[in-house]
Every structure is written in structure tokens, then in C-alpha cells.
Design a protein around this motif. Structure first.
Motif, PDB file in Angstrom:
ATOM      1  N   ASP A 192      28.246   0.305   6.729  1.00 26.57           N
ATOM      2  CA  ASP A 192      27.935  -0.022   5.331  1.00 26.57           C
ATOM      3  C   ASP A 192      26.442  -0.346   5.288  1.00 26.57           C
ATOM      4  N   PRO A 193      25.600   0.592   4.825  1.00 22.40           N
ATOM      5  CA  PRO A 193      24.159   0.449   5.039  1.00 22.40           C
ATOM      6  C   PRO A 193      23.490  -0.703   4.298  1.00 22.40           C
ATOM      7  N   LYS A 194      22.769  -1.497   5.070  1.00 21.93           N
ATOM      8  CA  LYS A 194      21.858  -2.501   4.543  1.00 21.93           C
ATOM      9  C   LYS A 194      20.499  -2.127   5.131  1.00 21.93           C
ATOM     10  N   VAL A 195      19.618  -1.604   4.290  1.00 19.00           N
ATOM     11  CA  VAL A 195      18.424  -0.912   4.751  1.00 19.00           C
ATOM     12  C   VAL A 195      17.209  -1.818   4.810  1.00 19.00           C
ATOM     13  N   ALA A 196      16.588  -1.870   5.983  1.00 23.34           N
ATOM     14  CA  ALA A 196      15.342  -2.615   6.168  1.00 23.34           C
ATOM     15  C   ALA A 196      14.191  -1.625   6.298  1.00 23.34           C
ATOM     16  N   MET A 197      13.211  -1.732   5.407  1.00 23.49           N
ATOM     17  CA  MET A 197      12.007  -0.902   5.478  1.00 23.49           C
ATOM     18  C   MET A 197      10.995  -1.668   6.319  1.00 23.49           C
ATOM     19  N   LEU A 198      10.893  -1.288   7.575  1.00 25.62           N
ATOM     20  CA  LEU A 198      10.182  -2.095   8.556  1.00 25.62           C
ATOM     21  C   LEU A 198       8.659  -1.990   8.461  1.00 25.62           C
ATOM     22  N   SER A 199       8.015  -3.112   8.816  1.00 28.85           N
ATOM     23  CA  SER A 199       6.559  -3.207   8.784  1.00 28.85           C
ATOM     24  C   SER A 199       6.139  -4.377   9.665  1.00 28.85           C
ATOM     25  N   TYR A 200       4.828  -4.549   9.821  1.00 25.66           N
ATOM     26  CA  TYR A 200       4.328  -5.756  10.491  1.00 25.66           C
ATOM     27  C   TYR A 200       4.100  -6.872   9.475  1.00 25.66           C
ATOM     28  N   SER A 201       4.532  -6.639   8.245  1.00 18.74           N
ATOM     29  CA  SER A 201       4.382  -7.608   7.152  1.00 18.74           C
ATOM     30  C   SER A 201       5.732  -7.820   6.484  1.00 18.74           C
ATOM     31  N   THR A 202       5.945  -9.020   5.951  1.00 17.35           N
ATOM     32  CA  THR A 202       7.146  -9.302   5.177  1.00 17.35           C
ATOM     33  C   THR A 202       6.746  -9.744   3.767  1.00 17.35           C
ATOM     34  N   LEU A 203       7.061  -8.865   2.828  1.00 16.21           N
ATOM     35  CA  LEU A 203       6.849  -9.165   1.397  1.00 16.21           C
ATOM     36  C   LEU A 203       5.447  -9.699   1.107  1.00 16.21           C
ATOM     37  N   GLY A 204       4.450  -8.982   1.626  1.00 19.18           N
ATOM     38  CA  GLY A 204       3.070  -9.323   1.296  1.00 19.18           C
ATOM     39  C   GLY A 204       2.371 -10.255   2.253  1.00 19.18           C
ATOM     40  N   SER A 205       3.009 -10.604   3.373  1.00 19.68           N
ATOM     41  CA  SER A 205       2.369 -11.526   4.313  1.00 19.68           C
ATOM     42  C   SER A 205       1.206 -10.880   5.056  1.00 19.68           C
ATOM     43  N   GLY A 206       1.223  -9.549   5.153  1.00 17.33           N
ATOM     44  CA  GLY A 206       0.136  -8.830   5.808  1.00 17.33           C
ATOM     45  C   GLY A 206      -0.455  -7.797   4.876  1.00 17.33           C
ATOM     46  N   LYS A 207      -1.598  -7.256   5.271  1.00 14.37           N
ATOM     47  CA  LYS A 207      -2.278  -6.257   4.450  1.00 14.37           C
ATOM     48  C   LYS A 207      -2.592  -5.022   5.293  1.00 14.37           C
ATOM     49  N   GLY A 208      -2.772  -3.897   4.608  1.00 11.14           N
ATOM     50  CA  GLY A 208      -3.148  -2.667   5.295  1.00 11.14           C
ATOM     51  C   GLY A 208      -2.472  -1.463   4.667  1.00 11.14           C
ATOM     52  N   PRO A 209      -2.992  -0.273   4.926  1.00  8.46           N
ATOM     53  CA  PRO A 209      -2.429   0.955   4.339  1.00  8.46           C
ATOM     54  C   PRO A 209      -0.950   1.157   4.652  1.00  8.46           C
ATOM     55  N   SER A 210      -0.551   0.854   5.890  1.00  4.74           N
ATOM     56  CA  SER A 210       0.845   1.041   6.269  1.00  4.74           C
ATOM     57  C   SER A 210       1.750   0.083   5.506  1.00  4.74           C
ATOM     58  N   VAL A 211       1.286  -1.135   5.318  1.00  9.22           N
ATOM     59  CA  VAL A 211       2.057  -2.126   4.561  1.00  9.22           C
ATOM     60  C   VAL A 211       2.245  -1.655   3.123  1.00  9.22           C
ATOM     61  N   THR A 212       1.159  -1.202   2.531  1.00 10.02           N
ATOM     62  CA  THR A 212       1.211  -0.720   1.150  1.00 10.02           C
ATOM     63  C   THR A 212       2.172   0.456   1.021  1.00 10.02           C
ATOM     64  N   LYS A 213       2.104   1.367   1.990  1.00  7.30           N
ATOM     65  CA  LYS A 213       2.990   2.539   1.982  1.00  7.30           C
ATOM     66  C   LYS A 213       4.457   2.119   1.987  1.00  7.30           C
ATOM     67  N   VAL A 214       4.814   1.208   2.875  1.00  6.59           N
ATOM     68  CA  VAL A 214       6.213   0.793   2.993  1.00  6.59           C
ATOM     69  C   VAL A 214       6.650   0.001   1.764  1.00  6.59           C
ATOM     70  N   ALA A 215       5.788  -0.859   1.261  1.00  5.06           N
ATOM     71  CA  ALA A 215       6.117  -1.652   0.072  1.00  5.06           C
ATOM     72  C   ALA A 215       6.350  -0.738  -1.132  1.00  5.06           C
ATOM     73  N   ASN A 216       5.463   0.231  -1.317  1.00  2.00           N
ATOM     74  CA  ASN A 216       5.612   1.159  -2.445  1.00  2.00           C
ATOM     75  C   ASN A 216       6.858   2.026  -2.286  1.00  2.00           C
ATOM     76  N   ALA A 217       7.145   2.449  -1.051  1.00  2.00           N
ATOM     77  CA  ALA A 217       8.347   3.242  -0.804  1.00  2.00           C
ATOM     78  C   ALA A 217       9.602   2.452  -1.155  1.00  2.00           C
ATOM     79  N   THR A 218       9.603   1.172  -0.830  1.00  2.00           N
ATOM     80  CA  THR A 218      10.763   0.332  -1.136  1.00  2.00           C
ATOM     81  C   THR A 218      11.004   0.255  -2.638  1.00  2.00           C
ATOM     82  N   LYS A 219       9.941   0.099  -3.394  1.00  2.00           N
ATOM     83  CA  LYS A 219      10.071   0.067  -4.863  1.00  2.00           C
ATOM     84  C   LYS A 219      10.669   1.371  -5.378  1.00  2.00           C
ATOM     85  N   LYS A 220      10.197   2.482  -4.822  1.00  2.00           N
ATOM     86  CA  LYS A 220      10.704   3.785  -5.258  1.00  2.00           C
ATOM     87  C   LYS A 220      12.169   3.980  -4.888  1.00  2.00           C
TER      88      LYS A 220
END
Length: 350
Positions: A192-220
Motif C-alpha cells: 500500500d504505497p506511502k511515497v517519500a520523495m527523497l532529498s537531503y532536505s526536509t520541507l525546506g530545511s536545505g537549499k539547492g537545485p536538487s531540493v527545488t526539483k524534488v519539492a516542485n515534483a511533490t507538488k505536481k
């Protein structure tokens, strides 16, 4: 449970094509599948060599179809179709040369309806199995990419990880598709999928292009699949530890209990699933290819006949139309058989 699944496949006849028709593991699986009336089987190779290998192993392949890619009656039509599919990227001569190889021939056989699914990789590399699928089978409607997902099993615990094998640096939109397809694959394997979009940041704790990519993907993802439980961007510890989740993202329906992990790129993904396998004690099943118009799956070159047999049934099950899908309990039994076999192989290797 296994009986239920086999009965469903018998009611919905499917044919699988094996690219390595002389391999004894393939022949043993073909023997079992046809003798048990589960699947139709196409073996690729020179008939005399396939039959000799079957005789040496005492396998009955009378019910199998044997096709030699270098002496196929319908090759002209297949060449013409593949030239169209390649859209000027390959000449007639180049296509004929490619189709003399069983990986390309088998993929085109599926494309043209000569088989429902394909299983390869007993002797081929993953790239040699995947490349023809990407070029010829292509993506199903609504999908723009092909991705992969590994199912990792440890005892009764199962988790999914994607994309560990195909997309090197997925875009935001690629991550959306990978996450949604991986969730579907997870369901097929009883998660039963509970999906984690992984990053080195949690909900804005870190910054960087990869963080932005994952955060934006999650919204989409939340917009495209509102029914899907997803959180991101999120660090791995917050995704699996309830204590850490309570601190970093309290109230999240996914944090602390995620079971489907989507990585920001193939570096993290490939390293991650191998760490889970080698140090975490998980057995990796896959990669299961996602997003294709027809099921094409890859074997490990270290597989044995039992694994080929089991993965054949998994692959065939994926080709059954949605309204006729085999029940989850049946798939659960097959997955368990695959895992038990792989664990046995690992013990023998030691």
C-alpha cells in the motif's frame, strides 16, 4: 494462492518470448510453463541448437514455438515496421542486422503481436534488454518516459525504490511519472504505497537545485494524483523513523512510515538500493520496467530456472488487461517464490 493466479492466467492465455532459447534455465522454465498449461512460449534461436539443448537437459519443449531470427518468414514485414518505428534513424540494412539479434527480434515480436511479453537477460546485459524496449515498444499513453522500480524484501517486509536503473538525472516531470508508476508497481506487489520523495532536505530545511526539483515534483504529484499518499521533499530518516518524523514534519501521513522511495537521481537511487540489499539484508527483485506499452522484464545473469519460471509468471501477469488482473494474493505468492529462490541462490554462492 498460487493456484488462483495460474487459473487466471489459464483463462486469459498469454504468450511469453524468451530471447535466450538455448539457455538451460530458460528451457527448464519453458518446459514447466507449457507442461502445466500456464503460458505459451516462444524460444528464439536456431531450432537445431534449441532442440539439442533441450534434449541434453531432458526438457520437453514440444509445445513451444521456436523461431530463428535469421530465418524468419515474416522478416520483411518486421523490417518495414521497425524502419517506420525508428523514423529514419536506421536504414533497412541496419534494421535487418539488428533483427538478427534475439533481443531486437523478440521485442519486435511483442510489438507486432506475436507475443504478449518478453523476458530476457539470462545472458544479455540489462542495457541490451532495455534498449530495444525503449526504441520499439515505447511508452504507453500518458507516459513520456520508461522508468524502473525495485521491490526489496526482507522477511515479511516489502518496500519499493525507483528509479534505480534507467533515468540518470530525471526532471521534475520525470520524477512525477516515476513516483506515480512506482506506486502502481508497489500495489502490484502487495504494498500500500506511502511515497517519500527523497532529498537531503526536509520541507525546506536545505537549499539547492536538487531540493527545488524534488519539492516542485511533490507538488505536481499531489495535483496529478491527489489520492496518492506522498511527502516531500524529505530526508530518509524522516521518511522511516516516527521519532524523527515527529520533529521534522509532524502530522504528515507519510513521514515515519514510508514504503515507496523515489530518489532525485540515479546516483542516489542505485547506491541506495544496493546499500539496502548488501547491508540491510533486503533481497532486490527487479528491475521491473514501468511505462512501456507491453511488459518487458530483465533477469539477472546469475538467475536460476526457478527464478526464470517465477519472473515469467510475474511478467505475464502484468500483460493481463486491468479488468482481468490476477488477484493480489496470487501475485504475493509469486513474489514470495521469486524471493525465496533468490535467497537460496545467495546461500549457494557463499
Amino acid at each position: 494462492m498460487l493456484t488462483k493466479m495460474i487459473e487466471t492466467l489459464k483463462k486469459n492465455p498469454r504468450t511469453i518470448v524468451y530471447t535466450e532459447g538455448t539457455d538451460k534455465r530458460i528451457l527448464e522454465s519453458a518446459h514447466r510453463l507449457t507442461q502445466e498449461g500456464i503460458l505459451g512460449v516462444v524460444l528464439l534461436g536456431k531450432p537445431e541448437e534449441v532442440k539439442a539443448a533441450a534434449k541434453a537437459g531432458n526438457f520437453n519443449i514440444d509445445a513451444c514455438q521456436i523461431i530463428d531470427p535469421e530465418n524468419y518468414e515474416g522478416i520483411d514485414a518486421m523490417v518495414a515496421e521497425m524502419v517506420k518505428l525508428r523514423k529514419g534513424k536506421m536504414t533497412d540494412e541496419q534494421v535487418r542486422a539488428a533483427l538478427s539479434k534475439s533481443n531486437y527480434f523478440g521485442t519486435m515480436l511483442v510489438k507486432m503481436g506475436g507475443a504478449d511479453c518478453l523476458l530476457g537477460g539470462a545472458t544479455y546485459s540489462t542495457a541490451d534488454t532495455v534498449r530495444p524496449a525503449l526504441q520499439l515498444i515505447k511508452t504507453k499513453p500518458g507516459n513520456n518516459i520508461v522508468s524502473s522500480c525495485f521491490i526489496l524484501v526482507r522477511g515479511d517486509e516489502k518496500i519499493a525504490m525507483g528509479d534505480c536503473a534507467i533515468n540518470i538525472d530525471p526532471s521534475e516531470d520525470d520524477l512525477v511519472e516515476i513516483a506515480i508508476e512506482s506506486a502502481k508497481t508497489a500495489k502490484i506487489f502487495g504494498i500500500d504505497p506511502k511515497v517519500a520523495m527523497l532529498s537531503y532536505s526536509t520541507l525546506g530545511s536545505g537549499k539547492g537545485p536538487s531540493v527545488t526539483k524534488v519539492a516542485n515534483a511533490t507538488k505536481k504529484i499531489k495535483e496529478a494524483a491527489p489520492e496518492l499518499a506522498v511527502e516531500g521533499e524529505i530526508q530518509f530518516d524522516a521518511s522511516v523513523s516516527p521519532e524523527v518524523a515527529e520533529v521534522k514534519c509532524p502530522g504528515s501521513p507519510v513521514a515515519g512510515q514510508a514504503n515507496t522511495f523515489i530518489f532525485p537521481d540515479i546516483n542516489a537511487a542505485n547506491i541506495g538500493y544496493k546499500i539496502a540489499s548488501r547491508l540491510g539484508g533486503y533481497t532486490a527483485v527487479g528491475p521491473v520496467l514501468q511505462g512501456l506499452n507491453a511488459p518487458i522484464n530483465d533477469l539477472s545473469r546469475g538467475c536460476n530456472a526457478e527464478e526464470v519460471y517465477s519472473m515469467s509468471i510475474v511478467t505475464a501477469a502484468l500483460s493481463v488487461p486491468e479488468e482481468e488482473k490476477v488477484d493480489e494474493e496470487g501475485l504475493e505468492a509469486i513474489v514470495r517464490a521469486v524471493v525465496e529462490t533468490m535467497l537460496a541462490v545467495k546461500k549457494l554462492d557463499k
